[in-house]
Structures are given as structure tokens and as C-alpha cells.
Motif scaffolding. Structure first.
Motif, short mmCIF file in Angstrom:
data_model
loop_
_atom_site.label_atom_id
_atom_site.label_comp_id
_atom_site.label_asym_id
_atom_site.label_seq_id
_atom_site.Cartn_x
_atom_site.Cartn_y
_atom_site.Cartn_z
N TRP A 1 0.84 -1.21 0.00
CA TRP A 1 0.00 0.00 0.00
C TRP A 1 0.87 1.26 0.00
CZ3 TRP A 1 -0.83 4.33 3.03
CH2 TRP A 1 -2.02 5.04 2.81
N VAL A 2 1.90 1.25 0.84
CA VAL A 2 2.72 2.47 0.93
C VAL A 2 3.66 2.59 -0.27
CG1 VAL A 2 4.62 1.54 2.31
CG2 VAL A 2 4.03 3.94 2.51
N SER A 3 4.20 1.45 -0.76
CA SER A 3 5.19 1.54 -1.84
C SER A 3 4.56 2.07 -3.13
CB SER A 3 5.85 0.19 -2.09
OG SER A 3 4.91 -0.73 -2.59
N VAL A 4 3.30 1.70 -3.42
CA VAL A 4 2.67 2.17 -4.67
C VAL A 4 2.27 3.64 -4.59
CG1 VAL A 4 1.85 -0.11 -5.42
CG2 VAL A 4 0.36 1.32 -4.01
N ARG A 5 2.30 4.21 -3.40
CA ARG A 5 1.99 5.64 -3.24
C ARG A 5 3.27 6.47 -3.07
NH1 ARG A 5 -2.04 2.61 -2.05
NH2 ARG A 5 -4.18 3.33 -2.35
N ALA A 6 4.32 5.83 -2.56
CA ALA A 6 5.57 6.56 -2.31
C ALA A 6 6.40 6.70 -3.58
CB ALA A 6 6.38 5.84 -1.24
#
Length: 801
Positions: free
Chosen positions: A179-184
Motif C-alpha cells: 500500500w505504501v510503496s505504490v503511493r511513495a
């Protein structure tokens, strides 16, 4: 670079507009059902529910032990810090619209695959839970369970509930990582237009968010389970279960975590590497276009793969490592406290939870120590690897201090006043082992050092010599880690054995707990190490977004530096993971022997491989490792062939792609890789789960008819031992050779030995494609397999008797 020239000359024509419009592979962003339900609840109602839940958790904790209250408090504070990090990262800008469109396409592909993959895994988990329930309903109970009034039905439901909770938490850990990697990724790309240090800080903090959640979930999950069972079963009250037997009820949690991690790692690893190999072989070697070029039809699938393979799968993998290590150390701590007749054994049992609570504190200091400064460009700025290593050094120093404090607080006993100091030294052995492991892996996989440069030089004489050099480097790289692990196990065992703790017959009993403490020491910086690992795929994705959105060369230089550092941090984390897997599986093996002795009412101290059946069990264990690795690699090979055929077809049928006149069909490659990886993960995963159970049952029946009691348990123990030893060596070989091949290619791409597009580079790309399934599919899956074999045998031990 061709694309840069085209942009400067303005030759893109009408395609320039279409190039910057990327397809949404899903109409809308996907959120899991539980998130959608929570989002639909009124904020005030949700706040009240959360407060009530916290109140219940702290009430149960206070009824159990003040140590549990401390663990809960630290975990909740670390979750709040993780939320702060996420908020900080998401507040950064996403850059120009074309970057956002590419990022959306990656996000949609990753979330779509994640939903399908975890849907499949959850169905298999429910099926396995039903099997465990049936087995436990028809098995014998131990004298401890009978005396505590725990019948078969209660034990069965406790084990199944623990298994499902472990599986659920492991799934959440994986989802949070993705979740965080695809937004970061897009925010790192955008920051790279301003400064290298800011891009580094965003990637590290995004990785830090994921790491805090993963470690916090593992610790709080076990703590809640322990406290709930403690209160519900009325532990330590007359006529009920002893606190020293309680950790055995948690083994289901470890098995659930291992089960999900294995399939997450297999499915994600097959996905990421099949897309990567397909994109590289046709794009780089046949068409001569750069990595992550928007003309490559497999480029979006490759970038999606970084998230589902490296972020989600590694999150589940480290979650499972920590869960397995905590549970096995709790079992061994309880057993030792019981043998030594220690008055208050709770310190020895809860020690692992406190160590990992401190891990959250010290790792957050390490993460926050990496600050952003306004330096423009990659040139002249500080080496990102040096910055990350400085953060790691801070974490290691704090780990030594907090570990010493924890041992004095929890492991001090009047029976052996110096025991706590011996165990503090065991922890120091583990911390030093982790540091040496990280250094060894860096030496063999970083192109600043001799081994990778020699491998790059071998590429100048052709594809064959590159492969020979890579294989020999991988084989050689197993030697130093094995020597380090050997010294660590023996020294920790003897430090524990001489701690002064003795049983009622005066026999020293602290040895195994010493190795358990060393394993905790090794994993005492797990959150920071996982942060460095998550940094890799985020930086890789950022580079892809920069290349696809056709940013200036100076921006790509910054993301290339971060990507090369990310490759090294990913390799070092795998070294760290296999080292901790080696120590953790030694503990789990000891816990298995303890459990067999408890159930069979007979001593079970050693396994004699001179017995033919037991030797055969060992052979089967070693064979399992090789067969599993073969199936994992061939799964990548078959899926990559489908991708290569599809990419070639698109280049032939749409000749305008190379001139930027036609847009590739990215969604087609994503669909091929997603369906193939889900299909291919089942066979190796099923092999890993069914083998030990089948071997145990077959030899149990054979032992029954040949008058050899415990034969099933002995053969499984032998299988476990040999599989662990073979698995450690195989994983070291696969991880290191794969990482070295990748960085040899990166070294040539810096301009040496002919640079990009040269024959030397093409040979290095071949080596990299061979190494891809090694380092990102088979190797990491073996870490999980080693520990899962141990947790399966712990859960299924009653069946083998």
C-alpha cells in the motif's frame, strides 16, 4: 540516449500527447473489504470503538503481566509514529500529471493482483484450518492439558484460531508493505527533480512506515493472543495450565504466518521476475532500448512486480521470521524456567516480546536520523549507502544498550545472579552476527568490491563466461556465512550453558535458551533492516516512473544511484533473513523435540541417523529443497516465455511502437503475468506443506508394524535437520549469485567495459536474467520454507506419534 535526442529534436509528433496518457487497468482504486467497512463508519463512532478496543486490550494485558502492558504501549506508540511517517510521505507532491498517470497504472495493477492472490491464499488457509481442526479433534492430549482441563475440542479450536489469526496478520503485513510503496514511488520520482537527499528521505520513511507496522503487528498479535489465553484459561490458578506450557498454544500463529508468507513470496516472486526477464530479454537485448522505456510493453508489469514481489512478499516474510522466532524462544524460555524451578518464569517467557518492542523504538530513531537537505543533483552529494549505513550503525549501538537493559530487567534471577550477563553476551553475539552478515553480503554483491567487478570483467568474453563466473561466485559466497553462523550457534550455546542455571539434578540447562537469545539479538534491528529492504523497490519504481515520463537525464541519474543502492540493500536484507532463518529453525527444531517428548512421555534428546529410516528422512529433506527450488525457477521460466512471446508479437504487429507512433498494450502483459503466477505458485507451495506431513504419517505406520515407537517423529526430525542445512546453503547461493549478476550489469551500465548496449552489457543482461529467479523467487521462498517446515512439524507433531 535515443529518447533524450528525440525529445530535444521534438520528433515525437502526435504520439507525445498519447504517450503521456497511461491506461487505468482498473476503473477505480481497490481497498480491501475491511477498509471499506471502516471508511463507511462515522469518524466519532470509529473513535469510540477504537477506544473501547484499546481499553479491552489494556485490561487483558494488566490482568496478565505489567510486561505485557509495556509491550502494548510501545506497539501502539510505534503505530502512531508509523501513521505520522505515512502522513508525512503522502503530503509530498506527485509531480507532473504524466508521473501520476504512470503511478496510477502501477497501483491499479498491484492492487488488482494482490486482491486475486490473497483471495486464493485465504481459500487455501481456510481449507488447511479445517484439516488441522479434524486432526486435533482425533489426537491424544498431553498430561499438562488434562490437568488444566483443556480437552481435545478446546485445544483444536485454540490452534485453529491462532493459525487463522497468524495468517490474517501476515496478510495485513503484506498489504501494508504494498500500500505504501505504490503511493511513495511517484513522490520519490518527484523529489528527485529537486534533490537526491529529499528523494532518499521519502523512500526511507515510506519503507520505515511499512517496517514499523510489520514488526508491530507481529509483536502485538502474539502479545494479545498470549494475554487472551492467559486470562481465559485462568493460567497459574490451582488446577489450571502452568504459564510455562502456555507458549505451546501459540504455534498455530507461527504456522499461519509461514503459510501466507510462503505463497505471498512464491506468487509475488514469480510475478516480478517473469515480467522483469521478459522485459529485459526483448527490450534491452533484442531491441536495444533502455530499462523502463515506455515503448516496452512489459514495463508496467515489471514495475507492478517490484511492489507485489519485493514489498508485499518481503513484509510477509519478515513478519513470519519474527513471529516464528518469538514463539520458539517463548517455548524454550518456558521449558528452561520449568526445569530450573524459577519462581517467576514470566520474564523468561516474555523476554522476546520486550526485545522486539525495543526494536521498534531504536529502529524509529535510526529511520528519523536520515534527514533531507537541499542538495541538487546526484553529483557531489553524499553516497546514499553511507547515509543508510550511518542510520544502521546508530540502530546497532542502541540495540546493544537496550538489549543489555532488557536482560538485566527480565532475566535476573537469585538462583544464578550472573545469568543475565551471560544472556546479554549471547544477544551481543547475535547483533555482531547480523552486522557481519550484512557486511559479507555487501562484499559479494556491491560493485565497489572485487567479486562483482571480476564478474563484470568475465562478461567481456561472452555470455558463457559470465554464467560460469556468477555460479562460482555464488558457491564461494556460502563459506563465510556458514562459518559465522557456526561460531554464533556454538558460542551462544556455551554462554547459555555456563550461565549458572541448572535443573534439579544440577545439570546446566541454559544452552538452548542462549541460542534463542542470540537469535533475538540478530533480529533486534529487524525494523531498520526491513526499512532498508523496502527502500530498494520504491527507488526502483521511482526510476521507472522517471524514465517513462521522460524526465531530464539529471533526474534519472539521481534515481539510478538510489536504485543501485536499493539493489545492495535488498541483497543484504536477504543475507540477514537467511542468517536469522538458520538460527530460528535451530530453535524451532529444539522446540519440536521438546514437544514430542511432552506428548510421548518419553525423553527425545537426539536423532540417530545411523538408523536407515532416519537417514532416508534426511535424504528426503535435502531433496525437497532442490525440487522446490527447481519448481520455483521453472515457474519463472515458463511465465517469462509467455511474456517474451507477447512482447515480440506487439513489436512485430505494431511497428509504430519503436517510433512512438503506436502505444503498447501494457494491460495484456500485466494480465498474462498475473494469471500465470497465481497458477504456478500452487505446485511448489503444496509440495512444501504436504511433504513433511506425508513422510511423518508413512513412517509412523511403518514404525507401528516394525515395533519402532517414535519412528515417525524421528524421521521428520531428520528431514527437518537436513532440509534446514541444505536450504540455508541453497538460499545463500541463490541470493548472492543473483544479486552479484544484477550489480555486475549495473556496474557496466555506469560506462565501464563498453557501457550500455555493448556486447559486454548484453552478456551481463543474460547473467542478470538467470539471477532474477534465483534472488527474487527461489532464494527468498527458501527462507520461508525452512521455517515453515519447522512450524508445520510443531503443529502436526501429535500426528507422527
Amino acid at each position: 540516449m535515443l529518447m533524450g535526442d528525440d525529445l530535444e529534436d521534438g520528433n515525437l509528433g502526435p504520439y507525445q500527447e498519447r504517450l503521456r496518457t497511461f491506461p487505468n487497468m482498473r476503473g477505480k482504486s481497490y481497498n480491501p473489504l475491511i477498509f471499506r467497512i471502516l471508511m463507511g463508519i462515522n469518524v466519532r463512532v470509529l473513535f469510540v470503538i477504537l477506544l473501547l478496543a484499546l481499553g479491552v486490550v489494556f485490561y487483558i494485558g494488566a490482568s496478565t503481566s505489567p510486561i505485557i502492558v509495556f509491550v502494548f504501549s510501545v506497539c501502539i506508540i510505534s503505530f502512531l509514529l508509523a501513521m505520522h511517517l505515512a502522513k508525512w510521505v503522502l503530503a509530498k507532491d506527485e509531480g507532473p500529471p504524466e508521473m501520476g498517470q504512470i503511478s496510477d497504472a502501477i497501483r491499479d495493477g498491484a492492487e488488482g493482483f494482490f486482491r486475486t492472490q490473497y483471495g486464493t491464499i485465504s481459500k487455501m488457509a481456510i481449507l488447511l484450518a479445517a484439516v488441522i481442526l479434524c486432526i486435533y479433534l482425533f489426537r491424544t492430549t498431553t498430561p499438562q492439558q488434562e490437568s488444566s482441563g483443556l480437552g481435545r475440542v478446546a485445544t483444536a479450536f485454540i490452534t485453529v484460531a491462532a493459525f487463522l489469526l497468524g495468517a490474517f496478520c501476515s496478510g495485513v503485513a503484506g498489504y501494508v508493505g504494498m500500500w505504501v510503496s505504490v503511493r511513495a514511488n511517484v513522490r520519490v520520482s518527484s523529489a528527485a527533480r529537486r534533490s537526491a537527499r529529499e528523494a532518499l528521505q521519502i523512500a526511507v520513511r515510506a519503507g520505515g512506515f511499512s517496517a514499523m507496522i510489520v514488526v508491530g503487528m507481529a509483536v502485538i498479535g502474539i502479545a494479545i493472543l498470549y494475554a487472551t489465553f492467559y486470562v481465559w484459561l485462568g493460567v497459574d490458578t490451582p488446577g489450571s495450565m502452568k504459564v510455562t506450557d502456555l507458549p505451546l498454544l501459540l504455534v498455530g500463529y507461527g504456522f499461519g504466518a509461514s503459510f501466507v508468507a510462503l505463497f505471498a513470496q512464491l506468487g509475488g516472486g514469480i510475478y516480478t521476475k517473469a515480467a522483469d526477464v521478459g522485459a529485459d530479454l526483448v527490450g534491452k537485448v533484442e531491441q536495444g532500448i533502455p530499462e523502463d522505456d515506455p515503448r516496452n510493453p512489459a514495463v508496467i508489469a515489471d514495475l507492478v512486480g517490484d511492489n507485489v514481489g519485493d514489498c508485499a512478499a518481503r513484509g510477509a516474510d519478515l513478519f513470519e521470521s519474527i513471529a516464528a522466532e518469538i514463539i520458539s524462544a517463548m517455548i524454550l524460555g518456558g521449558t528452561m524456567a520449568q526445569r530450573c524451578k524459577i519462581e517467576d518464569p514470566s520474564g523468561f517467557i516474555l523476554f522476546p516480546l520486550v526485545v522486539h518492542s525495543f526494536d521498534l523504538v531504536i529502529s524509529s530513531v535510526g529511520i528519523l536520523s536520515i534527514r533531507g537537505t537541499r542538495d541538487s543533483g546526484a553529483k557531489g552529494s553524499e553516497d546514499p549507502m553511507a547515509i543508510l549505513e550511518r542510520g544502521y550503525s546508530i540502530t546497532v549501538i542502541l540495540a546493544v544498550l537496550t538489549f543489555g537493559a532488557s536482560t538485566r530487567w527480565l532475566l535476573y534471577t537469585e538462583q544464578a545472579p550472573s545469568a543475565w550477563f551471560h544472556f546479554a553476551l549471547c544477544g551481543l553475539v547475535g547483533i555482531i552476527t547480523a552486522y557481519i552478515f550484512v557486511w559479507i553480503t555487501k562484499y559479494y554483491t556491491d560493485y565497489k568490491y572485487e567479486p562483482v567487478r571480476t564478474l563484470a570483467l568475465a562478461s567481456s568474453t561472452g555470455h558463457g563466461t559470465n554464467i560460469i563466473a556468477g555460479v562460482s561466485l555464488g558457491l564461494e559466497s556460502t563459506a563465510l556465512p556458514v562459518l559465522v553462523i557456526s561460531v554464533a550457534i556454538v558460542s551462544a550455546y556455551w554462554l547459555g550453558q555456563t550461565s549458572g542455571l541448572v535443573d534439579e539434578n544440577g545439570v546446566p540447562t541454559g544452552g538452548l535458551f542462549g541460542t534463542a537469545v542470540a537469535t533475538m539479538g540478530m533480529l533486534s534491528t529487524a525494523a531498520y533492516v526491513l526499512t532498508m529492504d523496502m527502500f530498494g523497490p520504491i527507488a526502483d519504481n521511482a526510476g521507472g516512473i522517471v524514465e517513462m515520463s521522460q524526465q531530464p537525464e539529471s533526474v534519472r541519474e539521481i534515481t539510478d544511484v538510489l536504485d543501485a543502492v536499493g539493489n545492495t540493500t535488498k541483497a543484504t536484507t536477504k543475507g540477514f533473513a537467511i542468517g536469522s532463518a538458520a538460527l530460528a529453525s535451530f530453535l524451532l527444531f529444539s522446540a519440536y523435540m521438546d514437544e514430542v517428548a511432552t506428548f510421548s512421555h518419553e525423553p527425545f534428546k537426539q536423532v540417530d541417523i545411523a538408523i536407515p529410516e532416519v537417514f532416508v528422512g534426511g535424504l528426503l529433506g535435502s531433496m525437497l529443497i532442490f525440487l522446490f527450488s527447481a519448481w520455483a525457477c521453472s515457474a519463472v521460466g515458463r511465465t517469462a516465455q509467455e511474456v517474451v512471446r507477447e512482447v515480440r508479437r506487439q513489436f512485430i504487429e505494431r511497428p509504430g511502437i519503436m517510433e512512438y507512433k503506436e502505444k503498447p498494450d501494457y494491460a495484456r502483459c500485466v494480465a498474462i503475468v498475473a494469471s500465470a503466477s497465481l497458477r504456478e505458485m500452487i505446485k511448489p507451495g503444496a509440495l512444501a506443506i504436504i511433504s513433511p506431513i506425508a513422510v511423518g504419517i508413512v513412517f509412523r505406520i511403518f514404525g507401528y508394524y516394525t515395533g519402532q515407537p517414535l519412528l515417525g517423529a524421528k524421521v521428520v526430525a531428520s528431514m527437518l535437520m537436513f532440509a534446514t542445512v541444505s536450504g540455508i546453503l541453497m538460499a545463500l547461493f541463490l541470493n548472492t549469485s543473483g544479486g552479484a549478476w544484477d550489480n555486475a550489469k549495473k556496474y557496466i551500465e555506469t560506462g565501464v567495459l563498453g557501457g550500455k548496449g555493448s556486447d559486454c552489457h548484453k552478456a551481463a543482461v543474460t547473467g542478470d536474467t538467470v539471477g532474477d529467479p534465483f534472488k527474487d523467487t527461489a532464494g527468498p521462498s527458501l527462507h520461508v520454507l525452512i521455517k515453515m517446515l519447522a512450524t508445520i512439524t510443531l503443529v502436526m507433531a501429535p500426528v507422527f506419534l
